[in-house]
Design a protein around this motif. Structure first.
Motif, mmCIF file in Angstrom:
data_model
loop_
_atom_site.group_PDB
_atom_site.id
_atom_site.type_symbol
_atom_site.label_atom_id
_atom_site.label_comp_id
_atom_site.label_asym_id
_atom_site.label_seq_id
_atom_site.Cartn_x
_atom_site.Cartn_y
_atom_site.Cartn_z
ATOM 1 N N SER A 86 -46.813 -31.900 -24.495
ATOM 2 C CA SER A 86 -46.489 -31.766 -25.958
ATOM 3 C C SER A 86 -48.015 -32.302 -25.957
ATOM 4 N N THR A 136 -53.737 -24.386 -31.748
ATOM 5 C CA THR A 136 -52.415 -23.772 -32.175
ATOM 6 C C THR A 136 -52.428 -24.541 -34.112
ATOM 7 N N TYR A 176 -51.042 -17.338 -28.636
ATOM 8 C CA TYR A 176 -50.239 -18.615 -28.460
ATOM 9 C C TYR A 176 -51.530 -19.768 -28.268
ATOM 10 N N GLU A 228 -51.892 -20.572 -32.382
ATOM 11 C CA GLU A 228 -50.644 -20.722 -33.028
ATOM 12 C C GLU A 228 -49.626 -20.784 -32.411
ATOM 13 N N GLY A 229 -49.617 -21.376 -31.039
ATOM 14 C CA GLY A 229 -48.159 -21.701 -30.159
ATOM 15 C C GLY A 229 -47.409 -20.499 -30.175
ATOM 16 N N ARG A 249 -48.775 -29.312 -36.196
ATOM 17 C CA ARG A 249 -48.016 -28.895 -35.856
ATOM 18 C C ARG A 249 -47.888 -29.016 -34.800
ATOM 19 N N ILE A 269 -45.686 -28.704 -30.538
ATOM 20 C CA ILE A 269 -45.202 -27.746 -29.720
ATOM 21 C C ILE A 269 -44.540 -28.643 -28.746
ATOM 22 N N GLN A 310 -38.725 -25.694 -38.493
ATOM 23 C CA GLN A 310 -38.274 -25.657 -36.466
ATOM 24 C C GLN A 310 -37.883 -24.760 -36.246
ATOM 25 N N THR A 328 -36.541 -22.790 -32.165
ATOM 26 C CA THR A 328 -36.549 -23.485 -30.736
ATOM 27 C C THR A 328 -36.059 -22.184 -29.940
ATOM 28 N N TYR A 346 -38.572 -24.586 -25.315
ATOM 29 C CA TYR A 346 -39.260 -24.378 -26.244
ATOM 30 C C TYR A 346 -39.441 -24.530 -27.445
ATOM 31 N N MET A 354 -40.774 -25.625 -31.588
ATOM 32 C CA MET A 354 -42.361 -25.405 -32.684
ATOM 33 C C MET A 354 -41.990 -26.059 -33.390
ATOM 34 N N ASP A 387 -43.016 -27.347 -37.606
ATOM 35 C CA ASP A 387 -44.213 -27.848 -38.583
ATOM 36 C C ASP A 387 -43.893 -29.385 -39.373
#
Length: 461
Positions: free
Chosen positions: A16, A30, A366, A369-370, A395, A397, A422, A424, A432, A434, A436
């Motif tokens: 994280s 990100t 990346y 924003e990720g 956000r 990640i 969301q 994944t 992974y 992600m 918000d």
């Protein structure tokens, strides 16, 4: 309060480490994405949330193209640039505190090197191949790897066309003779390529482009691939490699480096080829058994060959293509009608510029924003950017082991907040996520990070 978010972002370990704040002046890598394409090519974007880009350290090796360097520098990152690769000891020293590293084909990012990269979050390969990176180690330590699989396809295809003509006309032997003062005007065993059969091993982006170019010059094209593919033009797929070797006047290799392709063309395959045929390898050096090629050239089985790649290649330019590098180097150099080039298939200004743009923008997306779209070793996940119209957003990640029950635990932590978006995905052992979250204050960010960090499903050293 911004410093608290920065501490979360720059924690070197733990899944994280990229929990991102969008509160006012966010410091998360990100939280934003600054498009670099001209406005004429896309609508004007909303203003995105700023963060402390100057905290991101980037190391670029092996003379990465200026286009890529400019994209990264314009983001405000700290960019350190070297024209060459580095010896392992120097590389380890340099990589210890960088967040991003960009390389080409010479730099070897082994587990031994990557285990010293305590702050590394992403790797960019400014080339097609990624076999110089331990992809599994990187993935299991939360480090996605990006490359540019298509940008130099045309350059490689054009080089092969030039080599086909050069071999058919013995151009390089005649040129070398002229440079030595010898006039040797001959037509014996010099051919037009019109009407000849080109056999392409590997009908991917390069092979298919080569197919179109060769057919436009009057060649008949056959190809072999491990999967059934739609042929372009009048090209024809053959069911087995033996058929291609038997029928082709020119054989060209465009396959990846895999255990299945090691010494794919060896003594048996040379025996199956036409007498007086030609071999071109612009894929990977391990694909062709070069001592067997030398024998095939000396016996006249092959009339010519072109090699752009080799099992062992020098780390830099210089007088290094000698027997100390490869025991057969001198024997190869002394052959007639053989074209030897130093891995320059994709070395054009156009290709390197396109590669610089593609990989730099992947790294930027990346970091900012990720987004992992295009990662070669990672689940591909993306969410739209957070903007200044979305105050008090964060956000999250989370990179974790792909085991049952993880999402339930993560969502239990996020459940006290309003999750706006969301997504994944998983790839092998790596998953992974992600998300918000809105209406989050700075004091809650640290709690989010510590709660996620405490879960036993994260990857550990």
């Amino acid at each position: 309060m911004a410093s608290a978010a920065r501490d979360i972002v720059q924690r070197p370990k733990g899944p994280s480490r990229t929990v991102s704040s969008s509160l006012g002046s966010s410091s998360s890598p990100t939280a934003t994405f600054h498009p670099t394409l001209p406005h004429s090519r896309r609508a004007s974007p909303k203003q995105l949330k700023p963060f402390a880009t100057e905290d991101i350290k980037i190391l670029l090796l092996e003379n990465v193209n200026q286009t890529g360097r400019d994209i990264l520098a314009r983001q405000g990152y700290q960019v350190e640039f070297f024209k060459t690769s580095l010896p392992e000891d120097q590389l380890i020293e340099k990589i210890r505190d960088v967040h991003v590293i960009g390389i080409r084909s010479k730099t070897k990012l082994t587990a031994n090197v990557l285990q010293e990269a305590k702050s590394l979050i992403v790797i960019g390969c400014f080339c097609i191949g990624t076999n110089q990176v331990d992809l599994d180690y990187a993935a299991k330590h939360g480090i996605p790897v990006f490359n540019s699989p298509f940008s130099n396809s045309r350059s490689v295809a054009e080089l092969v066309v030039g080599e086909i003509i050069g071999l058919a006309r013995q151009l390089y032997d005649r040129s070398n003779e002229m440079h030595k003062g010898t006039w040797n005007k001959v037509s014996n065993k010099c051919w037009e390529i019109r009407g000849k059969v080109l056999g392409i091993i590997g009908y991917g982006h390069i092979g298919s482009q080569l197919s179109v170019l060769a057919e436009s010059m009057g060649m008949q094209v056959i190809f072999y691939d491990v999967v059934n593919l739609m042929a372009l033009g009048t090209a024809r797929q053959v069911p087995v490699l033996t058929d291609l070797l038997r029928d082709a006047d020119f054989v060209t290799c465009h396959v990846p480096e895999l255990p299945e392709t090691e010494n794919m063309i060896g003594p048996r395959e040379f025996e199956q080829m036409k007498n007086g045929s030609y071999l071109i390898n612009a894929s990977r050096g391990s694909v062709v058994d070069i001592p067997a090629l030398i024998d095939a050239m000396r016996t006249g089985k092959l009339a010519g060959a072109a090699l752009d790649v080799f099992p062992s290649e020098p780390a830099g330019n210089g007088d290094y293509f000698v027997n100390n590098l490869n025991s057969w180097a001198e024997g190869l150099r002394n052959l007639n009608n053989i074209i030897l080039t130093p891995h320059i298939g994709g070395s054009t200004e156009e290709a390197q510029s396109a590669i610089g743009i593609e990989v730099a923008e992947s790294l930027m997306r990346y970091v900012n924003e990720g987004a992992t779209l295009g990662a070669v070793n990672f689940p591909e996940v993306n969410l739209r950017s957070l903007t200044l119209d979305e105050p008090n957003h964060v956000r999250v990640i989370y990179i974790h082991r792909n085991i049952p029950g993880v999402l339930r635990k993560v969502n239990a932590i996020l459940g006290d907040h309003n999750v706006d978006k969301q997504v994944t995905d998983s790839r092998g052992e790596v998953a992974y996520l992600m998300a918000d979250i809105s209406n989050v204050n700075q004091s809650e960010i640290k709690d989010l990070f510590e709660s996620l960090e405490a879960l036993s499903c994260k990857f550990r050293d």
